[in-house]
Write a protein that holds these residues in place. Structure first.
Motif, PDB file in Angstrom:
ATOM      1  N   TYR A 205       0.832  -1.210   0.000  1.00 21.07           N
ATOM      2  CA  TYR A 205       0.000   0.000   0.000  1.00 21.07           C
ATOM      3  C   TYR A 205       0.867   1.260   0.000  1.00 21.07           C
ATOM      4  O   TYR A 205       0.582   2.229  -0.703  1.00 21.07           O
ATOM      5  N   GLU A 206       1.952   1.224   0.775  1.00 23.19           N
ATOM      6  CA  GLU A 206       2.855   2.381   0.828  1.00 23.19           C
ATOM      7  C   GLU A 206       3.576   2.568  -0.501  1.00 23.19           C
ATOM      8  O   GLU A 206       3.741   3.704  -0.971  1.00 23.19           O
ATOM      9  N   ASN A 207       4.014   1.469  -1.134  1.00 22.61           N
ATOM     10  CA  ASN A 207       4.683   1.585  -2.430  1.00 22.61           C
ATOM     11  C   ASN A 207       3.741   2.123  -3.502  1.00 22.61           C
ATOM     12  O   ASN A 207       4.164   2.828  -4.419  1.00 22.61           O
ATOM     13  N   SER A 208       2.462   1.788  -3.383  1.00 16.43           N
ATOM     14  CA  SER A 208       1.493   2.158  -4.409  1.00 16.43           C
ATOM     15  C   SER A 208       1.033   3.601  -4.290  1.00 16.43           C
ATOM     16  O   SER A 208       0.242   4.076  -5.114  1.00 16.43           O
ATOM     17  N   ASN A 220       4.171  -2.425  -7.004  1.00 13.58           N
ATOM     18  CA  ASN A 220       3.335  -1.232  -7.070  1.00 13.58           C
ATOM     19  C   ASN A 220       2.081  -1.580  -7.858  1.00 13.58           C
ATOM     20  O   ASN A 220       2.154  -2.031  -9.003  1.00 13.58           O
ATOM     21  N   ILE A 221       0.926  -1.380  -7.234  1.00 12.38           N
ATOM     22  CA  ILE A 221      -0.333  -1.729  -7.886  1.00 12.38           C
ATOM     23  C   ILE A 221      -0.511  -0.972  -9.183  1.00 12.38           C
ATOM     24  O   ILE A 221      -1.121  -1.473 -10.138  1.00 12.38           O
ATOM     25  N   ASN A 222       0.045   0.232  -9.261  1.00  8.82           N
ATOM     26  CA  ASN A 222      -0.090   1.038 -10.470  1.00  8.82           C
ATOM     27  C   ASN A 222       0.646   0.451 -11.662  1.00  8.82           C
ATOM     28  O   ASN A 222       0.402   0.847 -12.805  1.00  8.82           O
ATOM     29  N   PHE A 224       0.304  -2.602 -12.611  1.00  7.69           N
ATOM     30  CA  PHE A 224      -0.538  -3.654 -13.170  1.00  7.69           C
ATOM     31  C   PHE A 224      -1.797  -3.034 -13.784  1.00  7.69           C
ATOM     32  O   PHE A 224      -2.611  -2.452 -13.056  1.00  7.69           O
ATOM     33  N   PRO A 225      -1.989  -3.173 -15.088  1.00 12.29           N
ATOM     34  CA  PRO A 225      -3.138  -2.536 -15.758  1.00 12.29           C
ATOM     35  C   PRO A 225      -4.491  -2.965 -15.206  1.00 12.29           C
ATOM     36  O   PRO A 225      -5.384  -2.130 -15.025  1.00 12.29           O
ATOM     37  N   PHE A 226      -4.656  -4.261 -14.937  1.00 10.12           N
ATOM     38  CA  PHE A 226      -5.956  -4.747 -14.466  1.00 10.12           C
ATOM     39  C   PHE A 226      -6.113  -4.565 -12.959  1.00 10.12           C
ATOM     40  O   PHE A 226      -7.160  -4.093 -12.485  1.00 10.12           O
ATOM     41  N   LEU A 227      -5.086  -4.920 -12.206  1.00 11.17           N
ATOM     42  CA  LEU A 227      -5.167  -4.831 -10.744  1.00 11.17           C
ATOM     43  C   LEU A 227      -5.382  -3.405 -10.250  1.00 11.17           C
ATOM     44  O   LEU A 227      -6.036  -3.188  -9.232  1.00 11.17           O
ATOM     45  N   SER A 228      -4.808  -2.448 -10.954  1.00  9.84           N
ATOM     46  CA  SER A 228      -4.939  -1.054 -10.526  1.00  9.84           C
ATOM     47  C   SER A 228      -6.386  -0.569 -10.563  1.00  9.84           C
ATOM     48  O   SER A 228      -6.738   0.392  -9.877  1.00  9.84           O
ATOM     49  N   LYS A 229      -7.232  -1.253 -11.348  1.00 13.45           N
ATOM     50  CA  LYS A 229      -8.642  -0.853 -11.461  1.00 13.45           C
ATOM     51  C   LYS A 229      -9.543  -1.589 -10.484  1.00 13.45           C
ATOM     52  O   LYS A 229     -10.723  -1.264 -10.359  1.00 13.45           O
ATOM     53  N   ILE A 256       7.656  -9.496   3.096  1.00 15.79           N
ATOM     54  CA  ILE A 256       7.005 -10.094   1.928  1.00 15.79           C
ATOM     55  C   ILE A 256       5.886  -9.180   1.459  1.00 15.79           C
ATOM     56  O   ILE A 256       5.042  -8.751   2.254  1.00 15.79           O
ATOM     57  N   GLN A 257       5.883  -8.878   0.178  1.00 16.88           N
ATOM     58  CA  GLN A 257       4.825  -8.052  -0.404  1.00 16.88           C
ATOM     59  C   GLN A 257       3.690  -8.971  -0.852  1.00 16.88           C
ATOM     60  O   GLN A 257       3.899  -9.878  -1.648  1.00 16.88           O
ATOM     61  N   ALA A 258       2.504  -8.732  -0.322  1.00 20.51           N
ATOM     62  CA  ALA A 258       1.409  -9.666  -0.578  1.00 20.51           C
ATOM     63  C   ALA A 258       0.122  -8.924  -0.903  1.00 20.51           C
ATOM     64  O   ALA A 258      -0.112  -7.796  -0.447  1.00 20.51           O
ATOM     65  N   MET A 259      -0.708  -9.610  -1.683  1.00 22.03           N
ATOM     66  CA  MET A 259      -2.015  -9.084  -2.050  1.00 22.03           C
ATOM     67  C   MET A 259      -3.010 -10.237  -2.075  1.00 22.03           C
ATOM     68  O   MET A 259      -2.685 -11.358  -2.455  1.00 22.03           O
TER      69      MET A 259
END
Length: 327
Positions: A205-208, A220-222, A224-229, A256-259
């Motif tokens: 979340y902080e990286n994004s 960074n969520i940004n 990823f084209p689909f995940l960012s939406k 660990i970076q997790a989603m």
């Protein structure tokens, strides 16, 4: 397959200290076995060694079907099965159906694993490697692990989650899960189904908060084209599943970076749910999906994934596993 003798461990095996923080001194003095002991049966001796993988994917309950659709035919190899040492069926656990083993798959063939280091091959091999004459393309590829977990008893969630993060030390984790519509706090009669929601660890979340990641290893969520939406899961919803335990373990470790991707859905919408999870996989492991489906064009790859998920979801007999099999 080369079956390696079973390994047994539990949360009190000494590898992890999660439970000890909540134990009283009297409990620590008594050597009482915990109820979450697991048995791990490896397919190859090379799998016993701890490793650092690039991506760890968790398919929990019905979401594990995304593996059946896209990865089962080719591209992934079985590493291990995780069974429950002392699992007992009672009134509570029987409501979830028959407990099923957890299966761990890898994008790399364990039979081809390097058992010797370059230095052990002699000075000539080291010189050839430095000059570029000797190259192992398979070894340089990032490894992706998929954990196939159709029905894990709740008592074993944390033990298995700790083992996976400890043994594979992944850089990134993506966990998939389903949230029944009746448990979705914001549910209403005319709500469009299914809904895809996301949760992430604080470091992601902080990286994004930035537009693009500054370092290559940062998620960074940004990017990823689909995940960012995809919308974040609304406040007030409670998820107590194996995928949630993995996400919690990643947050606890901090390295660990997790989603977690959650599909708010009824069983009737498994087709649309699998399509959503498939699009996430195209986003997060594009190279692996390109290799499996033999397609390098992003839009065409999305189309192939959607068609495969639709064909699988429309077949009979795909609703027999998971949390809501009696609904």
């Amino acid at each position: 397959l080369i079956l390696v003798p079973n390994s047994k461990m539990s949360s009190k095996s000494g590898l992890w200290d999660r439970n000890f923080q909540n134990f009283e001194q009297e409990e620590l003095d008594k050597d009482k076995p915990l109820e979450d002991e697991i048995k791990i049966n490896w397919t190859h001796v090379s799998c016993l060694q701890r490793r650092k993988v690039d991506t760890l994917l968790i398919g929990n309950d019905q979401s594990c079907h995304v593996f059946d659709v896209l990865m089962k035919e080719r591209g992934f190899y079985k590493l291990a099965t995780i069974a429950y040492a002392d699992f007992k069926v009672d009134v509570t656990t029987s409501q979830r159906g028959v407990a099923q083993k957890v299966t761990v798959y890898s994008s790399k063939d364990p039979q081809k694993a390097n058992t010797l280091k370059m230095g052990q091959l002699g000075p000539s091999a080291v010189m050839m490697a430095r000059s570029g004459t000797l190259q192992d393309k398979e070894a340089s590829k990032p490894e992706t692990i998929f954990v196939y977990a159709p029905n894990v008893p709740s008592a074993y969630h944390f033990c298995i989650a700790e083992f996976l993060t400890f043994h594979f030390s992944p850089k990134k984790v993506f966990a998939f899960d389903l949230l029944p519509r009746g448990r979705f706090v914001q549910n209403f009669d005319e709500m469009e189904m299914p809904l895809l929601r996301k949760l992430c660890t604080s470091n992601v979340y902080e990286n994004s908060s930035e537009q693009k990641s500054e370092e290559e290893d940062e998620m960074n969520i940004n990017d990823f084209p689909f995940l960012s939406k995809v919308t974040y899961l609304e406040t007030g919803n409670l998820i107590s599943s194996f995928s949630a335990a993995v996400l919690q373990q990643c947050e606890y470790r901090g390295d660990i970076q997790a989603m977690m991707l959650v599909s708010v859905s009824d069983l009737d919408y498994l087709t649309e749910t699998l399509i959503g999870f498939g699009r996430v996989l195209v986003d997060v492991i594009p190279d692996v999906m390109n290799e499996i489906l033999n397609c390098n064009v992003s839009k065409k790859l999305q189309s192939i994934v959607s068609k495969k998920c639709a064909a699988y979801g429309n077949n009979n007999g795909h609703l027999l596993t998971g949390r809501d099999m009696f609904c």
